[in-house]
Design an enzyme around this catalytic site. Structure first.
Site, PDB file in Angstrom:
ATOM      1  N   ASP A   1      -1.003   1.735  -3.880  1.00  0.00           N
ATOM      2  CA  ASP A   1      -1.776   0.665  -4.515  1.00  0.00           C
ATOM      3  C   ASP A   1      -3.164   1.121  -4.938  1.00  0.00           C
ATOM      4  OD1 ASP A   1      -2.674   0.800  -1.875  1.00  0.00           O
ATOM      5  OD2 ASP A   1      -3.222  -1.315  -1.828  1.00  0.00           O
TER       6      ASP A   1
ATOM      7  N   ASP B   1      -2.727   6.699  -3.276  1.00  0.00           N
ATOM      8  CA  ASP B   1      -1.611   6.057  -2.576  1.00  0.00           C
ATOM      9  C   ASP B   1      -1.016   4.968  -3.488  1.00  0.00           C
ATOM     10  OD1 ASP B   1      -3.575   4.076  -2.314  1.00  0.00           O
ATOM     11  OD2 ASP B   1      -2.811   3.419  -0.380  1.00  0.00           O
TER      12      ASP B   1
ATOM     13  N   ASP C   1      -5.922   2.459  -3.525  1.00  0.00           N
ATOM     14  CA  ASP C   1      -7.228   2.316  -2.879  1.00  0.00           C
ATOM     15  C   ASP C   1      -7.668   3.584  -2.149  1.00  0.00           C
ATOM     16  OD1 ASP C   1      -5.388   1.981  -0.858  1.00  0.00           O
ATOM     17  OD2 ASP C   1      -6.147   0.053  -0.156  1.00  0.00           O
TER      18      ASP C   1
ATOM     19  N   SER D   1       0.815  -1.220   0.000  1.00  0.00           N
ATOM     20  CA  SER D   1       0.000   0.000   0.000  1.00  0.00           C
ATOM     21  C   SER D   1       0.847   1.269   0.000  1.00  0.00           C
ATOM     22  CB  SER D   1      -0.946  -0.041   1.190  1.00  0.00           C
ATOM     23  OG  SER D   1      -1.761   1.096   1.206  1.00  0.00           O
TER      24      SER D   1
END
Ligand code: MG
Length: 451
Positions: free
Chosen positions: A240, A238, A242, A96
């Site tokens: 990744d 961010d 999400d 992430s």
């Protein structure tokens, strides 16, 4: 028994905590847990992601599980495709918003949502007992899932008034943060008739642009680019993809409470009486918005999986976190930066006002967040001390939340990932907010800095 999963999957520094040997045994454990096929595997843009993905896929294959490779995609794209394309489960290789040296393995259930804590315990039991089981099944040599990006983009477009958005020809600046939304968000918004200007658009696992986590403090370039191009909106993701943070046409960057509040208002205006799920540390703004539409707000412990699982349980339409994680139940009950962006485009397209005006009309709340170095033992003492000395209403769902008056509260809780205690506070009066933060910080320091 030890723990394998943290608050967001198996995560650590690649090569130190998260070795390929560990990844292989995690893949055996997941294969044994899923015990069904096929499983979809995707990965983010980190340098170590492709090799971890290969090892995880090979490990699952070795136990007789067919695996499809979705390649480099955002986490919510993988989650959506597991559900939409009928996979029995999924695995995402991502850390992430963590720094570049980190990576992680996230397990996704067939409904597209991260495994519940109960199911993680099952995987942990398999892992620690090395209780791996072979699925008696002839496997193929691994296929690629080419439909992932298109299915995801079409799925998102089908949930908004695409013709309305297209008719407005909006100008949008996307700060892709060198992350995985680079493969999906620009294409999606171009298909919605937007003029797109991108920054930090090259996928690079060292995150050279502004780091992998967008915060109001590191989005100056986004803010300036919006102003220079007279754009309608700026969006930052961010690593990744999400989480999404928004910036209005004047370049003002907002936290997830404010952007989440106007999106909630937008969605509830067409879906009265719906349910909204949010952790206990997000703004009271949500309650004010929900009251307008007779909607119910359900509060959970802090953590996106807590919100997702509660959304499924209570059949909620909206889920949101104060850090820019927003969930739309008609799409999938997980955070999705691209879905959230398109809902924001729909909101702007459907109003005659600019985004700064829409946000400016919200009741004004001030927030403060900070953290203190703190052992678990100290943090327990802080929570006990504050709970027993509280004068106002107290909630103990997660750490302790103390209401100072009807519109002011302070909350402290131990972080799930670091040896720190986090303090959140909110008030409609900025002077009172400062007083609250100062006095509670002093009380916390008395305990954490004590002998
Ligand atoms: Mg993320």
């Amino acid at each position: 028994m030890g723990r394998l999963f943290g608050t967001n999957g198996v995560r650590g520094v690649f090569g130190e905590d998260l070795t390929l040997d560990l990844a292989l045994e995690v893949s055996y454990s997941l294969a044994t847990y899923f015990h069904d096929k096929p499983i979809l595997v995707g990965y983010d843009g980190r340098h170590s992601s492709p090799i971890i993905s290969k090892v995880v896929r090979a490990g699952m294959n070795a136990l007789g599980i067919d695996v499809a490779n979705a390649g480099l995609i955002p986490t919510p794209c993988l989650q959506f495709c597991v559900k939409r394309l009928g996979y029995k489960g999924g695995t995402m290789i991502t850390a992430s918003h963590n720094p570049p040296e980190y990576n992680g393995i996230k397990a996704i259930a067939h409904d597209g949502v991260e495994l519940s804590r109960e199911d993680e315990l099952k995987v942990e039991a398999i892992y620690f007992n090395k209780n791996f089981r072979y699925l008696d099944h002839k496997i193929g040599d691994g296929t690629d899932e080419h439909r992932a990006i298109e299915s995801y983009i079409d799925g998102i477009k089908s949930l908004v008034n695409a013709d309305l958005i297209i008719s407005k020809k909006l100008t949008v600046v996307l700060d892709l943060g060198n992350g995985a939304q680079a493969v999906t968000a620009p294409k999606l918004m171009q298909e919605l008739g937007c003029k797109i200007i991108t920054i930090n658009s090259t996928i690079d696992g060292s995150f050279p642009g502004r780091g992998s986590e967008p915060t109001p403090d590191n989005l100056d370039l986004l803010s300036k680019t919006v102003q220079q191009n007279s754009a309608d909106l700026g969006i930052a993701y961010d690593g990744d993809g999400d989480r999404s943070i928004f910036c209005d046409e004047k370049g003002n960057v907002y936290g997830g409470d404010e952007s989440g509040a106007i999106l909630t208002d937008h969605i509830l205006s067409n879906n009265k009486h719906a349910k909204v799920v949010t952790p206990i540390n997000s703004s009271a703004l949500l309650d004010i918005i929900a009251r307008k539409y007779n909607a119910t707000v359900i509060r959970t412990k802090v953590g996106s999986v807590e919100v997702s699982r509660e959304m499924l349980k209570s059949n909620a339409l909206i889920g949101l976190e104060e850090n820019g994680g927003f969930m739309y139940g008609k799409h999938i009950a997980v955070r999705d930066g691209a879905m959230t962006s398109v809902l924001m485009l729909e909101l702007i397209a459907s109003r005659s006002k600019r985004l700064s005006q829409v946000i400016g009309e919200l009741p004004k709340f001030h927030q403060h967040k900070t953290k203190f170095k703190c052992t678990k033992e100290q943090s327990n003492r802080v929570v006990e001390h504050l709970t027993s000395n509280a004068k106002g209403k107290v909630e103990t769902l997660d750490g302790v939340k103390i209401w100072v008056d009807d519109f002011s509260w302070v909350m402290v809780r131990q972080s799930g990932t670091e040896p720190v205690m986090r303090l959140y506070a909110e008030s409609n009066d900025s002077n009172l907010l400062n007083e609250i933060v100062e006095s509670y910080s002093k009380e916390i320091r008395n305990i954490t800095d004590g002998p």
